[in-house]
Design a protein around this motif. Structure first.
Motif, PDB file in Angstrom:
ATOM      1  N   LEU A   1       0.812  -1.219   0.000  1.00  0.00           N
ATOM      2  CA  LEU A   1       0.000   0.000   0.000  1.00  0.00           C
ATOM      3  C   LEU A   1       0.844   1.268   0.000  1.00  0.00           C
ATOM      4  O   LEU A   1       0.445   2.283  -0.560  1.00  0.00           O
ATOM      5  N   GLU A   2       2.020   1.215   0.604  1.00  0.00           N
ATOM      6  CA  GLU A   2       2.880   2.392   0.669  1.00  0.00           C
ATOM      7  C   GLU A   2       3.342   2.823  -0.723  1.00  0.00           C
ATOM      8  O   GLU A   2       3.754   3.965  -0.931  1.00  0.00           O
ATOM      9  N   ASN A   3       3.242   1.947  -1.697  1.00  0.00           N
ATOM     10  CA  ASN A   3       3.653   2.269  -3.068  1.00  0.00           C
ATOM     11  C   ASN A   3       2.579   3.013  -3.849  1.00  0.00           C
ATOM     12  O   ASN A   3       2.852   3.523  -4.929  1.00  0.00           O
ATOM     13  N   PHE A   4       1.374   3.059  -3.317  1.00  0.00           N
ATOM     14  CA  PHE A   4       0.285   3.784  -3.976  1.00  0.00           C
ATOM     15  C   PHE A   4       0.401   5.242  -3.565  1.00  0.00           C
ATOM     16  O   PHE A   4       0.205   5.592  -2.400  1.00  0.00           O
ATOM     17  N   THR A   5       0.739   6.117  -4.497  1.00  0.00           N
ATOM     18  CA  THR A   5       1.073   7.502  -4.144  1.00  0.00           C
ATOM     19  C   THR A   5      -0.052   8.502  -4.387  1.00  0.00           C
ATOM     20  O   THR A   5       0.065   9.648  -3.974  1.00  0.00           O
ATOM     21  N   ARG A   6      -1.121   8.084  -5.022  1.00  0.00           N
ATOM     22  CA  ARG A   6      -2.231   9.018  -5.262  1.00  0.00           C
ATOM     23  C   ARG A   6      -2.954   9.295  -3.949  1.00  0.00           C
ATOM     24  O   ARG A   6      -2.877   8.508  -3.004  1.00  0.00           O
ATOM     25  N   PRO A   7      -3.685  10.399  -3.872  1.00  0.00           N
ATOM     26  CA  PRO A   7      -4.409  10.723  -2.636  1.00  0.00           C
ATOM     27  C   PRO A   7      -5.447   9.657  -2.287  1.00  0.00           C
ATOM     28  O   PRO A   7      -6.199   9.204  -3.145  1.00  0.00           O
TER      29      PRO A   7
ATOM     30  N   ALA B   1     -21.248  14.284   1.073  1.00  0.00           N
ATOM     31  CA  ALA B   1     -20.513  15.557   1.045  1.00  0.00           C
ATOM     32  C   ALA B   1     -19.009  15.310   1.083  1.00  0.00           C
ATOM     33  O   ALA B   1     -18.240  15.938   0.336  1.00  0.00           O
ATOM     34  N   VAL B   2     -18.570  14.397   1.937  1.00  0.00           N
ATOM     35  CA  VAL B   2     -17.152  14.057   2.038  1.00  0.00           C
ATOM     36  C   VAL B   2     -16.652  13.454   0.723  1.00  0.00           C
ATOM     37  O   VAL B   2     -15.592  13.827   0.214  1.00  0.00           O
ATOM     38  N   LEU B   3     -17.414  12.532   0.164  1.00  0.00           N
ATOM     39  CA  LEU B   3     -17.012  11.878  -1.082  1.00  0.00           C
ATOM     40  C   LEU B   3     -16.984  12.857  -2.250  1.00  0.00           C
ATOM     41  O   LEU B   3     -16.053  12.842  -3.060  1.00  0.00           O
ATOM     42  N   LYS B   4     -17.981  13.726  -2.343  1.00  0.00           N
ATOM     43  CA  LYS B   4     -18.010  14.722  -3.427  1.00  0.00           C
ATOM     44  C   LYS B   4     -16.818  15.669  -3.328  1.00  0.00           C
ATOM     45  O   LYS B   4     -16.207  16.022  -4.334  1.00  0.00           O
ATOM     46  N   SER B   5     -16.500  16.082  -2.123  1.00  0.00           N
ATOM     47  CA  SER B   5     -15.346  16.966  -1.935  1.00  0.00           C
ATOM     48  C   SER B   5     -14.057  16.281  -2.376  1.00  0.00           C
ATOM     49  O   SER B   5     -13.236  16.870  -3.095  1.00  0.00           O
ATOM     50  N   TYR B   6     -13.875  15.042  -1.984  1.00  0.00           N
ATOM     51  CA  TYR B   6     -12.684  14.287  -2.361  1.00  0.00           C
ATOM     52  C   TYR B   6     -12.624  14.097  -3.869  1.00  0.00           C
ATOM     53  O   TYR B   6     -11.594  14.335  -4.499  1.00  0.00           O
TER      54      TYR B   6
ATOM     55  N   PHE C   1      -0.408   4.210   4.047  1.00  0.00           N
ATOM     56  CA  PHE C   1      -0.396   4.894   2.756  1.00  0.00           C
ATOM     57  C   PHE C   1       0.578   6.059   2.790  1.00  0.00           C
ATOM     58  O   PHE C   1       0.765   6.702   3.824  1.00  0.00           O
ATOM     59  N   SER C   2       1.146   6.368   1.648  1.00  0.00           N
ATOM     60  CA  SER C   2       2.078   7.489   1.594  1.00  0.00           C
ATOM     61  C   SER C   2       1.364   8.832   1.464  1.00  0.00           C
ATOM     62  O   SER C   2       1.954   9.876   1.755  1.00  0.00           O
ATOM     63  N   ASN C   3       0.094   8.826   1.055  1.00  0.00           N
ATOM     64  CA  ASN C   3      -0.625  10.082   0.832  1.00  0.00           C
ATOM     65  C   ASN C   3      -2.101   9.897   1.191  1.00  0.00           C
ATOM     66  O   ASN C   3      -2.949   9.785   0.317  1.00  0.00           O
ATOM     67  N   ALA C   4      -2.395   9.852   2.474  1.00  0.00           N
ATOM     68  CA  ALA C   4      -3.768   9.597   2.919  1.00  0.00           C
ATOM     69  C   ALA C   4      -4.238  10.658   3.900  1.00  0.00           C
ATOM     70  O   ALA C   4      -3.451  11.196   4.678  1.00  0.00           O
ATOM     71  N   SER C   5      -5.526  10.944   3.828  1.00  0.00           N
ATOM     72  CA  SER C   5      -6.156  11.810   4.814  1.00  0.00           C
ATOM     73  C   SER C   5      -7.349  11.074   5.402  1.00  0.00           C
ATOM     74  O   SER C   5      -7.950  10.216   4.752  1.00  0.00           O
ATOM     75  N   VAL C   6      -7.663  11.408   6.648  1.00  0.00           N
ATOM     76  CA  VAL C   6      -8.783  10.770   7.339  1.00  0.00           C
ATOM     77  C   VAL C   6      -9.801  11.845   7.675  1.00  0.00           C
ATOM     78  O   VAL C   6      -9.463  12.881   8.230  1.00  0.00           O
TER      79      VAL C   6
END
Length: 89
Positions: free
Chosen positions: A24-30, A79-84, A54-59
């Motif tokens: 998973l650490e190799n997946f660099t997209r948000p 709302a969270v999904l649309k924003s992302y 993950f190298s690029n994750a937000s919670v």
């Protein structure tokens, strides 16, 4: 389904020997991780256990919802999904 899953991954009550996190650490997209406030797998555990994989994750936290947050808090979840997803237009 349960029989096949248990044969391949192990019995969930004894713990899965299969490691879903390898690579998973190799997946660099948000990556968006949704955590809730009324679940043992909620926000705090997502911050502590999942985000570091993950190298690029937000919670993002959805208040007053549990594991089935999509049906418990559909407006907040959408709302969270649309924003992302708007970041990818």
């Amino acid at each position: 389904i349960e029989f096949v899953r248990n044969k391949r991954l192990g019995n969930p009550q004894k713990g899965f020997p299969y490691d879903f996190s390898v690579g998973l650490e190799n997946f660099t997209r948000p990556v968006l991780i949704i955590g809730t406030t009324c679940s043992s797998l909620g926000f705090d555990n997502q911050i502590r256990l999942t985000r570091p994989l993950f190298s690029n994750a937000s919670v993002v936290k959805i208040e007053n919802a549990g594991h089935r947050y999509i049906t418990e808090k559909p407006d907040a979840t959408l709302a969270v999904l649309k924003s992302y997803l708007s970041e990818f237009q």
